[in-house]
Design a protein around this motif. Structure first.
Motif, PDB file in Angstrom:
ATOM      1  N   THR A  47       0.844  -1.197   0.000  1.00 42.00           N
ATOM      2  CA  THR A  47       0.000   0.000   0.000  1.00 42.00           C
ATOM      3  C   THR A  47       0.876   1.243   0.000  1.00 42.00           C
ATOM      4  N   LEU A  48       0.330   2.312  -0.546  1.00 39.15           N
ATOM      5  CA  LEU A  48       1.042   3.595  -0.605  1.00 39.15           C
ATOM      6  C   LEU A  48       0.254   4.611   0.207  1.00 39.15           C
ATOM      7  N   ARG A  49       0.936   5.255   1.154  1.00 43.35           N
ATOM      8  CA  ARG A  49       0.300   6.217   2.054  1.00 43.35           C
ATOM      9  C   ARG A  49       0.910   7.599   1.849  1.00 43.35           C
ATOM     10  N   TYR A  50       0.154   8.616   2.191  1.00 39.72           N
ATOM     11  CA  TYR A  50       0.594  10.007   2.039  1.00 39.72           C
ATOM     12  C   TYR A  50       1.180  10.533   3.333  1.00 39.72           C
ATOM     13  N   ALA A  51       2.287  11.264   3.219  1.00 42.86           N
ATOM     14  CA  ALA A  51       2.856  12.003   4.349  1.00 42.86           C
ATOM     15  C   ALA A  51       3.209  13.400   3.844  1.00 42.86           C
ATOM     16  N   GLY A  52       2.610  14.386   4.431  1.00 43.02           N
ATOM     17  CA  GLY A  52       2.872  15.749   3.983  1.00 43.02           C
ATOM     18  C   GLY A  52       1.945  16.712   4.673  1.00 43.02           C
ATOM     19  N   ARG A  53       1.914  17.928   4.191  1.00 41.81           N
ATOM     20  CA  ARG A  53       1.043  18.928   4.783  1.00 41.81           C
ATOM     21  C   ARG A  53      -0.415  18.597   4.491  1.00 41.81           C
ATOM     22  N   PRO A  54      -1.319  18.958   5.387  1.00 39.53           N
ATOM     23  CA  PRO A  54      -2.740  18.721   5.125  1.00 39.53           C
ATOM     24  C   PRO A  54      -3.215  19.587   3.964  1.00 39.53           C
ATOM     25  N   ALA A  55      -4.341  19.202   3.379  1.00 35.92           N
ATOM     26  CA  ALA A  55      -4.902  19.969   2.277  1.00 35.92           C
ATOM     27  C   ALA A  55      -5.096  21.430   2.703  1.00 35.92           C
ATOM     28  N   SER A  56      -4.873  22.320   1.759  1.00 35.99           N
ATOM     29  CA  SER A  56      -4.917  23.738   2.094  1.00 35.99           C
ATOM     30  C   SER A  56      -5.348  24.538   0.880  1.00 35.99           C
ATOM     31  N   ALA A  57      -6.093  25.610   1.124  1.00 34.91           N
ATOM     32  CA  ALA A  57      -6.468  26.512   0.028  1.00 34.91           C
ATOM     33  C   ALA A  57      -5.296  27.364  -0.402  1.00 34.91           C
ATOM     34  N   SER A  58      -4.371  27.596   0.516  1.00 29.82           N
ATOM     35  CA  SER A  58      -3.184  28.392   0.217  1.00 29.82           C
ATOM     36  C   SER A  58      -1.991  27.470   0.026  1.00 29.82           C
ATOM     37  N   PRO A  59      -1.041  27.841  -0.828  1.00 28.34           N
ATOM     38  CA  PRO A  59       0.118  26.963  -1.052  1.00 28.34           C
ATOM     39  C   PRO A  59       0.993  26.779   0.179  1.00 28.34           C
ATOM     40  N   ALA A  60       1.060  27.780   1.042  1.00 24.46           N
ATOM     41  CA  ALA A  60       1.971  27.692   2.189  1.00 24.46           C
ATOM     42  C   ALA A  60       1.519  28.665   3.271  1.00 24.46           C
ATOM     43  N   VAL A  61       1.991  28.427   4.490  1.00 24.29           N
ATOM     44  CA  VAL A  61       1.689  29.327   5.604  1.00 24.29           C
ATOM     45  C   VAL A  61       2.604  30.543   5.537  1.00 24.29           C
ATOM     46  N   GLY A  62       2.212  31.590   6.248  1.00 25.02           N
ATOM     47  CA  GLY A  62       2.990  32.811   6.228  1.00 25.02           C
ATOM     48  C   GLY A  62       3.851  33.021   7.453  1.00 25.02           C
ATOM     49  N   TYR A  63       3.809  32.082   8.421  1.00 24.44           N
ATOM     50  CA  TYR A  63       4.553  32.243   9.666  1.00 24.44           C
ATOM     51  C   TYR A  63       5.652  31.192   9.745  1.00 24.44           C
ATOM     52  N   MET A  64       6.853  31.621  10.013  1.00 23.02           N
ATOM     53  CA  MET A  64       7.986  30.705  10.055  1.00 23.02           C
ATOM     54  C   MET A  64       7.806  29.630  11.117  1.00 23.02           C
ATOM     55  N   SER A  65       7.273  30.001  12.264  1.00 26.51           N
ATOM     56  CA  SER A  65       7.108  29.022  13.349  1.00 26.51           C
ATOM     57  C   SER A  65       6.147  27.912  12.938  1.00 26.51           C
ATOM     58  N   VAL A  66       5.075  28.273  12.235  1.00 26.34           N
ATOM     59  CA  VAL A  66       4.116  27.269  11.774  1.00 26.34           C
ATOM     60  C   VAL A  66       4.749  26.408  10.688  1.00 26.34           C
ATOM     61  N   HIS A  67       5.501  27.043   9.796  1.00 26.71           N
ATOM     62  CA  HIS A  67       6.188  26.303   8.735  1.00 26.71           C
ATOM     63  C   HIS A  67       7.120  25.247   9.326  1.00 26.71           C
ATOM     64  N   ILE A  68       7.912  25.628  10.295  1.00 23.69           N
ATOM     65  CA  ILE A  68       8.865  24.692  10.899  1.00 23.69           C
ATOM     66  C   ILE A  68       8.120  23.538  11.568  1.00 23.69           C
ATOM     67  N   LYS A  69       7.045  23.860  12.243  1.00 26.56           N
ATOM     68  CA  LYS A  69       6.252  22.819  12.909  1.00 26.56           C
ATOM     69  C   LYS A  69       5.681  21.839  11.890  1.00 26.56           C
ATOM     70  N   GLN A  70       5.151  22.353  10.794  1.00 23.67           N
ATOM     71  CA  GLN A  70       4.607  21.488   9.748  1.00 23.67           C
ATOM     72  C   GLN A  70       5.681  20.611   9.112  1.00 23.67           C
ATOM     73  N   GLN A  71       6.832  21.215   8.863  1.00 23.16           N
ATOM     74  CA  GLN A  71       7.913  20.483   8.209  1.00 23.16           C
ATOM     75  C   GLN A  71       8.395  19.338   9.089  1.00 23.16           C
ATOM     76  N   LYS A  72       8.536  19.607  10.360  1.00 20.43           N
ATOM     77  CA  LYS A  72       8.975  18.570  11.298  1.00 20.43           C
ATOM     78  C   LYS A  72       7.952  17.444  11.365  1.00 20.43           C
ATOM     79  N   ALA A  73       6.680  17.809  11.363  1.00 22.26           N
ATOM     80  CA  ALA A  73       5.622  16.811  11.472  1.00 22.26           C
ATOM     81  C   ALA A  73       5.578  15.897  10.263  1.00 22.26           C
ATOM     82  N   LEU A  74       5.736  16.458   9.063  1.00 17.18           N
ATOM     83  CA  LEU A  74       5.635  15.612   7.872  1.00 17.18           C
ATOM     84  C   LEU A  74       6.837  14.687   7.745  1.00 17.18           C
ATOM     85  N   VAL A  75       8.012  15.142   8.204  1.00 19.41           N
ATOM     86  CA  VAL A  75       9.190  14.284   8.192  1.00 19.41           C
ATOM     87  C   VAL A  75       9.013  13.138   9.189  1.00 19.41           C
ATOM     88  N   GLU A  76       8.541  13.459  10.376  1.00 15.45           N
ATOM     89  CA  GLU A  76       8.309  12.413  11.387  1.00 15.45           C
ATOM     90  C   GLU A  76       7.258  11.420  10.911  1.00 15.45           C
TER      91      GLU A  76
END
Length: 936
Positions: free
Chosen positions: A901-930
């Motif tokens: 089976t193939l599973r997805y790991a990444g940011r949740p679906a979003s209307a915007s391509p990316a967040v505008g806050y560095m702290s949120v970006h770092i948190k998301q990046q760490k979560a998808l890697v984990e």
């Protein structure tokens, strides 16, 4: 100029009352460019006080006082004192001449239907200038009026001015700042009083072209009633216009002409200018078509090529294919012309002529027109001027009220932004049409600038032949039904003046209809094509996975490395740039690993060294948006530039890199046009940020991804789109990878996400060395440009190739692997760093470097060691509804082991391509890697 004239000047309306600032405006123009004002004004302004020999700002009062002193000091003038009233009238005569030059076009007879409601221009009446009664019989000096006489009776002068500027031609050129260009146009128009003189043979030729224009439309209307054809009827004069334009261009040495136009009149141009066989068009109307590659397209989108005989030799004609996005074809045409010029070594457009044909509402309404005009005099996109023809049939789709389609008097006013003259002409006067065509081409060839012809005409039918125009334009179409056709008007004129008989005019109609009945080519000037353009044969019939030789001797690569890192000792570099070149010399010597910028530079060096052309444009391409390329070195002492890639050695191919205008749509369309006309070499458009390609979506959708399927037009254009989630916000993260993947089908293009310098080196070389020519879309990096892990050995460049997929690089035991993570791009290094830090041995990382065409066989080979694994993950930085997930997951169904089976790991679906806050970006990046690495 003597004191009486000066007195009259001072008392004229220009310097009195509410218009007192006029003189200040003139003086400001003089300060900016002394040649921008008339000789008389320049002489007077030269006498004002100066500082160090230079004119300076003067208050209005001082300038006016200066004039008054001149008026009193008769010794300053060589002419004797005369009657002040006579001198005043002389000045007013000159003002009358100038009024016609400035505003005559506003009272010209331009509308064939006579529906235009135009204000009376008071300045065009001699009485406005206090010239009346006996003045009309008086003789005056006509100044620079180019009639060929120094003096004229005022009534004769007035008649001449009306004939020149208020006849069938409205010359709109006094906005030009170039005195030379204005005087050139004045000479051409005024010396013949705006009227051409043509022989019987020429007049018959014009009528023949009008007969063909009308004859085809009537024939199609009868043979295929109701079929959509976007009839030219009403604008018939475009056919003699185009034929005379090409004929004259050939006389002046032109070898190729590229034409871009929208739908209206396209079929007529195909048959009556380019010489397409009538039977071929009839077969298309009947739904017949031969075997052809791809999906094809509707008739009024199709292009064509042929040769056209002129007194100066054959001219190769190419009518560009284009979609329903009307004006987008213009930069494509200009790009094609630039490629042809480069191939011919033509630096100023003398041998290749671009012709663009516009609709009145489209040229005013679509922004790509302004972008293309703005490009016309730049280094990267100049083609020595374009002849732009506007078919003003006074209806934009169904809207005829110009207040709803533009905010200017003329639809062509956009051209004034780039100092292009506009010649408005009545479409019912074919001789006037031919005259402005000749003047326009001569202007373009003399000054190498854009020029515009507005053919004011009408649309005999509605938007298309199934339309009912009376629903929205009842008065216009009542007039049109009663209005004779351009052919009939001109035929009756020639019969009345004795140029030809009614029988001869009728014979032209019958001969043309008979030729259509036989399905023949009806263009007498048509000739079989010679090899005017490049031969595409070597590039046909190749698949994306074909074999090719990618290797290079390491010694040759080192030698090139030494050449591209050298520059003159006198060329002082900025400190950081100097350090980059020091590092590159160390990379060449094997003392450092190769980084991204140097690998890219070496790729270009290997291509130009073998004689290939490399062209790169983009908003920061010389240095690279992210300070990595530095192909152009700027001397810190004198701002001169030096480009090492232009100094590889004798016989090298041209290397061109330009910082483009701030546009995506027109620039990408230009480069597409360039690449479709030149298969050899490497043509690159680089976005400043990949996100900004959004502004060029029409080009991507209608040309890049589908041009081969619709029109058989191959294209090897490369798009470099900086992409990667660095916490820089929604507009600086995603190049919208998903949009390109959604457009992928039938191997129409390549989408790659290279992750190492060696990969980008081989990817760029592959685009040229391999003879397949299809677009290459690259998610190019930002942080990887200087990432400590994103480096390569020099021998990887010499001995390797581009790997569409790359397997695990660490010495993991395949039997101990419990999960395989697929990924592309920068996220790979985040995954690798996290796995190494955790000393994790049970997760393997596989990079998909080419997402389309999907490298199924290479992925199968990599997965052979993991046949026991059932847990597969796709990891991406983009939100789930973006990136590669939705558009590529189906490719893995055929390559994963049974039961996996193939599973997805990444940011949740979003209307915007990316967040505008560095702290949120770092948190998301760490979560998808984990999420990708952590086993359940």
């Amino acid at each position: 100029m003597h004191n009486g004239v000066m007195k009259a000047w001072l008392e004229s309306s220009h310097l009195a009352g509410a218009n007192a600032s006029y003189i200040e405006d003139l003086y400001e123009s003089y300060l900016d460019n002394p040649d921008s004002v008339a000789d008389e004004w320049r002489t007077l302004f030269d006498g004002l006080p100066q500082v160090n020999g230079h004119a300076v700002e003067q208050p209005h009062s001082r300038v006016k006082d200066y004039f008054r002193r001149l008026a009193k000091d008769t010794s300053r003038f060589s002419a004797p004192v005369s009657d002040p009233d006579v001198d005043a009238k002389q000045v007013r005569v000159l003002q009358l001449i100038n009024a016609f030059r400035f505003r005559g076009h506003q009272n010209a007879n331009l509308d064939p239907l006579g529906l235009w409601q135009r204000d009376v221009i008071a300045e065009l009446d001699p009485a406005f200038h206090n010239l009346q009664g006996a003045d009309l019989d008086a003789t005056f000096n006509v100044g620079s009026y180019a009639i060929g006489r120094e003096t004229m009776v005022l009534s004769d002068l007035y008649a001449s001015l009306k004939k020149t500027y208020c006849g069938s031609i409205g010359a709109d050129y006094m906005h030009l700042t170039s005195t030379e260009e204005k005087r050139w146009l004045q000479q051409r128009l005024e010396s013949i009083e705006g009227t051409g003189s043509y022989s019987t043979e020429e007049k018959t030729r014009f009528l023949d072209s009008l007969t063909a224009a009308e004859g085809l439309e009537r024939y199609l209307g009868a043979k295929f009633p109701g079929a959509k054809r976007f009839s030219l009827e009403g604008g018939d004069a475009m056919i003699p216009m185009l034929k005379e334009l090409i004929r004259r261009a050939g006389e002046q040495g032109c070898k190729e002409a590229v034409i871009g136009m929208a739908h209206r009149g396209r079929l007529n141009v195909l048959i009556n200018v380019l010489g397409k066989r009538a039977q071929d068009l009839f077969d298309e109307f009947a739904g017949k078509h031969g075997e052809s590659w791809g999906t094809g397209d509707v008739k009024y989108h199709m292009g064509f090529s042929s040769d056209f005989a002129t007194p100066g030799g054959n001219v190769h004609l190419a009518l560009a294919f284009n979609p329903s996005h009307l004006e987008i074809v213009n930069p494509v045409v200009i790009g094609s012309v630039r490629a042809r010029m480069d191939r011919r070594g033509d630096l100023d457009g003398s041998s290749v002529l671009p012709i663009t044909i516009h609709g009145d509402s489209a040229i005013a309404g679509q922004g790509v027109v302004a972008e293309t005009f703005n490009m016309s005099q730049t280094r990267a996109y100049g083609v020595g001027g374009t002849v732009r023809i506007v078919i003003n049939n006074q209806v934009g789709f169904t809207t005829s009220n110009h207040r709803d389609v533009r905010s200017t008097e003329y639809c062509t006013d956009i051209a004034k932004a780039v100092q292009a003259p506009v010649l408005h002409v009545n479409g019912d006067d074919p001789e006037a049409v031919v005259l402005v065509t000749q003047i326009a081409l001569d202007y373009r060839n003399t000054f190498k600038r854009d020029v515009v012809i507005e053919l004011v005409c009408y649309r005999r039918h509605g938007h298309n032949e199934a339309d009912e125009p009376n629903a929205t334009q009842p008065l216009m179409y009542q007039k049109i039904k009663q209005h004779p056709t351009p052919r009939k008007i001109y035929a009756d004129q020639l019969v009345a003046e004795g140029t030809l008989s009614q029988e001869a005019a009728t014979a032209l109609v019958n001969e043309y209809r008979d030729a259509l009945d036989r399905g023949e080519r009806v263009v007498k000037e048509w000739r079989p094509m010679e090899q005017h353009t490049v031969n595409w044969t070597p590039y046909l019939g190749h698949s994306w996975d074909m074999n090719y030789d990618a290797t290079l001797p390491i010694e040759a690569l080192r030698a090139l490395g030494e050449k591209v890192t050298q520059y003159p000792a006198s060329h002082v570099l900025q400190r950081q740039v100097e350090k980059i070149y020091e590092d590159r010399r160390a990379m060449t010597a094997g003392e450092k690993l190769v980084d991204w910028g140097f690998a890219e530079t070496l790729a270009y060096a290997t291509l130009v060294e073998r004689g290939e052309r490399v062209r790169i444009t983009g908003q920061d391409s010389g240095r690279g948006t992210f300070f990595h390329r530095h192909a152009v070195l700027h001397n810190q002492n004198d701002a001169s530039t030096y480009t090492p890639l232009c100094n590889i050695g004798e016989g090298q191919g041209p290397f061109e890199v330009y910082d483009s205008v701030l546009s995506e749509e027109a620039v990408l369309a230009f480069e597409y046009g360039y690449a479709t006309a030149e298969p050899a070499g490497l043509t690159i458009w680089e976005a400043q940020f990949g996100d900004f390609a959004n502004g060029a979506q029409v080009v991507i959708d209608q040309f890049l991804s589908s041009g081969e399927q619709k029109w058989g037009r191959m294209c090897g254009l490369t798009m470099l789109l900086p992409h990667g989630y660095e916490g820089q916000g929604p507009e600086h993260s995603s190049a919208r990878l998903e949009r390109y993947l959604q457009l992928c089908a039938e191997h129409n293009m390549q989408v790659c996400v290279p992750s190492t310098p060696a990969q980008v080196f081989h990817m760029l070389r592959r685009q040229v060395v391999r003879p397949m020519r299809r677009p290459l879309v690259v998610m190019s990096p930002k942080s990887l440009l200087r990432h400590p892990q994103a480096v390569s050995k020099l021998d990887e460049l010499a001995e390797g190739r581009f790997y569409n997929a790359i397997g695990e690089v660490d010495p993991l035991d395949p039997k101990g692997v419990k999960r395989v993570v697929f990924c592309s791009g920068k996220v790979y290094y985040d995954l690798l760093e996290a796995r190494r830090k955790a000393e994790q041995k049970d997760v393997a990382l596989v990079r998909i470097e080419q997402l389309y065409p999907f490298p199924e066989e290479e992925v199968r080979a990599i997965l052979a060691d993991y046949s026991h694994v059932t847990d597969f993950v796709w990891c991406q930085e983009e939100p789930k509804n973006q990136g590669a997930w939705y558009c590529t997951r189906h490719h893995y169904d055929d390559v994963l082991p049974a039961g996996a089976t193939l599973r997805y790991a990444g940011r949740p679906a979003s209307a915007s391509p990316a967040v505008g806050y560095m702290s949120v970006h770092i948190k998301q990046q760490k979560a998808l890697v984990e999420d990708a690495l952590t086993l359940a």
